[in-house]
Design a protein around this motif. Structure first.
Motif, mmCIF file in Angstrom:
data_model
loop_
_atom_site.group_PDB
_atom_site.id
_atom_site.type_symbol
_atom_site.label_atom_id
_atom_site.label_comp_id
_atom_site.label_asym_id
_atom_site.label_seq_id
_atom_site.Cartn_x
_atom_site.Cartn_y
_atom_site.Cartn_z
ATOM 1 N N TYR A 1 -8.919 7.849 91.532
ATOM 2 C CA TYR A 1 -8.038 9.003 91.661
ATOM 3 C C TYR A 1 -6.641 8.678 91.129
ATOM 4 O O TYR A 1 -6.062 9.446 90.354
ATOM 5 C CB TYR A 1 -7.992 9.405 93.134
ATOM 6 C CG TYR A 1 -6.961 10.425 93.517
ATOM 7 C CD1 TYR A 1 -7.111 11.764 93.169
ATOM 8 C CD2 TYR A 1 -5.848 10.061 94.272
ATOM 9 C CE1 TYR A 1 -6.183 12.711 93.549
ATOM 10 C CE2 TYR A 1 -4.918 11.000 94.656
ATOM 11 C CZ TYR A 1 -5.084 12.324 94.287
ATOM 12 O OH TYR A 1 -4.158 13.250 94.674
ATOM 13 N N TYR A 2 -6.093 7.532 91.517
ATOM 14 C CA TYR A 2 -4.773 7.123 91.023
ATOM 15 C C TYR A 2 -4.788 6.956 89.502
ATOM 16 O O TYR A 2 -3.817 7.310 88.831
ATOM 17 C CB TYR A 2 -4.343 5.815 91.684
ATOM 18 C CG TYR A 2 -3.690 5.962 93.036
ATOM 19 C CD1 TYR A 2 -3.828 7.111 93.813
ATOM 20 C CD2 TYR A 2 -2.932 4.925 93.561
ATOM 21 C CE1 TYR A 2 -3.232 7.225 95.057
ATOM 22 C CE2 TYR A 2 -2.328 5.023 94.809
ATOM 23 C CZ TYR A 2 -2.478 6.183 95.549
ATOM 24 O OH TYR A 2 -1.880 6.274 96.775
ATOM 25 N N ALA A 3 -5.871 6.393 88.968
ATOM 26 C CA ALA A 3 -5.969 6.229 87.510
ATOM 27 C C ALA A 3 -5.966 7.590 86.818
ATOM 28 O O ALA A 3 -5.318 7.774 85.778
ATOM 29 C CB ALA A 3 -7.225 5.441 87.151
ATOM 30 N N LEU A 4 -6.669 8.567 87.393
ATOM 31 C CA LEU A 4 -6.660 9.919 86.827
ATOM 32 C C LEU A 4 -5.261 10.524 86.893
ATOM 33 O O LEU A 4 -4.795 11.122 85.913
ATOM 34 C CB LEU A 4 -7.664 10.816 87.564
ATOM 35 C CG LEU A 4 -9.140 10.525 87.333
ATOM 36 C CD1 LEU A 4 -9.996 11.313 88.326
ATOM 37 C CD2 LEU A 4 -9.538 10.846 85.899
ATOM 38 N N LEU A 5 -4.584 10.371 88.031
ATOM 39 C CA LEU A 5 -3.205 10.865 88.159
ATOM 40 C C LEU A 5 -2.313 10.244 87.093
ATOM 41 O O LEU A 5 -1.527 10.939 86.439
ATOM 42 C CB LEU A 5 -2.636 10.510 89.533
ATOM 43 C CG LEU A 5 -2.819 11.476 90.677
ATOM 44 C CD1 LEU A 5 -2.340 10.841 91.980
ATOM 45 C CD2 LEU A 5 -2.103 12.780 90.438
ATOM 46 N N HIS A 6 -2.431 8.935 86.941
ATOM 47 C CA HIS A 6 -1.606 8.230 85.956
ATOM 48 C C HIS A 6 -1.873 8.750 84.542
ATOM 49 O O HIS A 6 -0.932 9.020 83.793
ATOM 50 C CB HIS A 6 -1.874 6.723 86.029
ATOM 51 C CG HIS A 6 -1.083 5.938 85.047
ATOM 52 N ND1 HIS A 6 0.253 5.682 85.210
ATOM 53 C CD2 HIS A 6 -1.444 5.375 83.866
ATOM 54 C CE1 HIS A 6 0.695 4.989 84.168
ATOM 55 N NE2 HIS A 6 -0.325 4.786 83.347
ATOM 56 N N GLU A 7 -3.130 8.910 84.189
ATOM 57 C CA GLU A 7 -3.470 9.402 82.846
ATOM 58 C C GLU A 7 -2.920 10.795 82.598
ATOM 59 O O GLU A 7 -2.381 11.084 81.537
ATOM 60 C CB GLU A 7 -4.986 9.406 82.639
ATOM 61 C CG GLU A 7 -5.560 8.172 82.055
ATOM 62 C CD GLU A 7 -4.834 7.653 80.834
ATOM 63 O OE1 GLU A 7 -4.731 8.367 79.804
ATOM 64 O OE2 GLU A 7 -4.344 6.527 80.898
ATOM 65 N N VAL A 8 -3.087 11.670 83.579
ATOM 66 C CA VAL A 8 -2.566 13.038 83.430
ATOM 67 C C VAL A 8 -1.065 12.982 83.193
ATOM 68 O O VAL A 8 -0.543 13.636 82.290
ATOM 69 C CB VAL A 8 -2.897 13.901 84.674
ATOM 70 C CG1 VAL A 8 -2.103 15.204 84.662
ATOM 71 C CG2 VAL A 8 -4.385 14.200 84.729
ATOM 72 N N CYS A 9 -0.365 12.186 83.971
ATOM 73 C CA CYS A 9 1.092 12.124 83.856
ATOM 74 C C CYS A 9 1.540 11.485 82.543
ATOM 75 O O CYS A 9 2.520 11.925 81.943
ATOM 76 C CB CYS A 9 1.689 11.383 85.041
ATOM 77 S SG CYS A 9 1.488 12.325 86.572
ATOM 78 N N GLN A 10 0.834 10.479 82.080
ATOM 79 C CA GLN A 10 1.190 9.841 80.810
ATOM 80 C C GLN A 10 1.024 10.798 79.643
ATOM 81 O O GLN A 10 1.788 10.750 78.688
ATOM 82 C CB GLN A 10 0.337 8.591 80.580
ATOM 83 C CG GLN A 10 0.672 7.439 81.469
ATOM 84 C CD GLN A 10 2.096 6.966 81.274
ATOM 85 O OE1 GLN A 10 2.948 7.193 82.134
ATOM 86 N NE2 GLN A 10 2.381 6.332 80.186
ATOM 87 N N ASN A 11 0.019 11.640 79.728
ATOM 88 C CA ASN A 11 -0.281 12.522 78.601
ATOM 89 C C ASN A 11 0.348 13.902 78.714
ATOM 90 O O ASN A 11 0.224 14.695 77.797
ATOM 91 C CB ASN A 11 -1.800 12.646 78.437
ATOM 92 C CG ASN A 11 -2.399 11.341 77.980
ATOM 93 O OD1 ASN A 11 -1.987 10.784 76.981
ATOM 94 N ND2 ASN A 11 -3.325 10.813 78.755
#
Length: 196
Positions: free
Chosen positions: A155-165
């Motif tokens: 979940y944190y990895a998905l949050l991070h990816e969304v925010c980076q992109n």
């Protein structure tokens, strides 16, 4: 210890600090090597005002990281992870976290400053999220054979990816992103017909 750490700031001084922190976030998000003078100009204050509040660049970045961590911890608390129905809490925490992380991307991801207060706040967020993922599993939302801590890390990895992109996206338009992220977490991206 700074004077502001000993006693609360007056309302006008607090507004000035917040203005500087917000300007620094915008400026450093675009250009991480921007000068204190550029930050002061973006905040609409004199360079001496920035230096009076933050003696060094590291002190400014540390204050930014702490401020952003406080905002994230408050956003997660507002989702009522312990008392709201687990799916409601997950969705609300996701939308709230996206708003903060998209608005404070530089501060949330900086490795330029260490802050024990920020670390403590983030440890509290992680502990709350771990308890939420245990609740999700008990409610049957997560499979019984899935480690809730592993699910939280995904979940944190998905949050991070969304925010980076999505850094340049409108942080107020997070409801659809939250829905997509939660759907991806719980249902994955494979076709229902796909079999292992």
């Amino acid at each position: 210890m700074t004077e502001s750490a000993v006693r609360p700031l007056r309302a006008d001084a607090e507004r000035t600090v917040r203005t500087i922190l917000e300007a620094a976030e915008r400026v450093l998000n675009r250009n991480p090597s921007a000068s204190m003078e550029e930050i002061a100009a973006a905040a609409g204050v004199a360079r001496t005002t920035v230096h009076r509040r933050f003696a060094t660049r590291v002190a400014l970045v540390t204050a930014m990281k702490t401020w952003a961590s406080q905002q994230l911890a408050s956003a997660v608390d507002e989702a009522r992870l312990e008392t709201a129905p687990p799916m409601v809490a997950l969705y609300q925490a996701t939308a709230n976290a996206l708003r903060v992380k998209l608005s404070w991307g530089f501060s949330m991801n900086t490795a330029l400053a260490a802050s024990s207060e920020s670390d403590e706040l983030m440890a509290g967020v992680v502990a709350s999220c771990d308890r939420l993922f245990e609740r999700l599993q008990k409610a049957g939302v997560l499979r019984a054979d899935v480690d809730p801590v592993w699910a939280r890390r995904v979940y944190y990895a998905l949050l991070h990816e969304v925010c980076q992109n999505r850094r340049d996206e409108d942080p107020d338009d997070t409801d659809a992103l939250a829905t997509q992220l939660v759907d991806t977490l719980l249902r994955g991206v494979g076709s229902p017909a796909a079999q292992l």
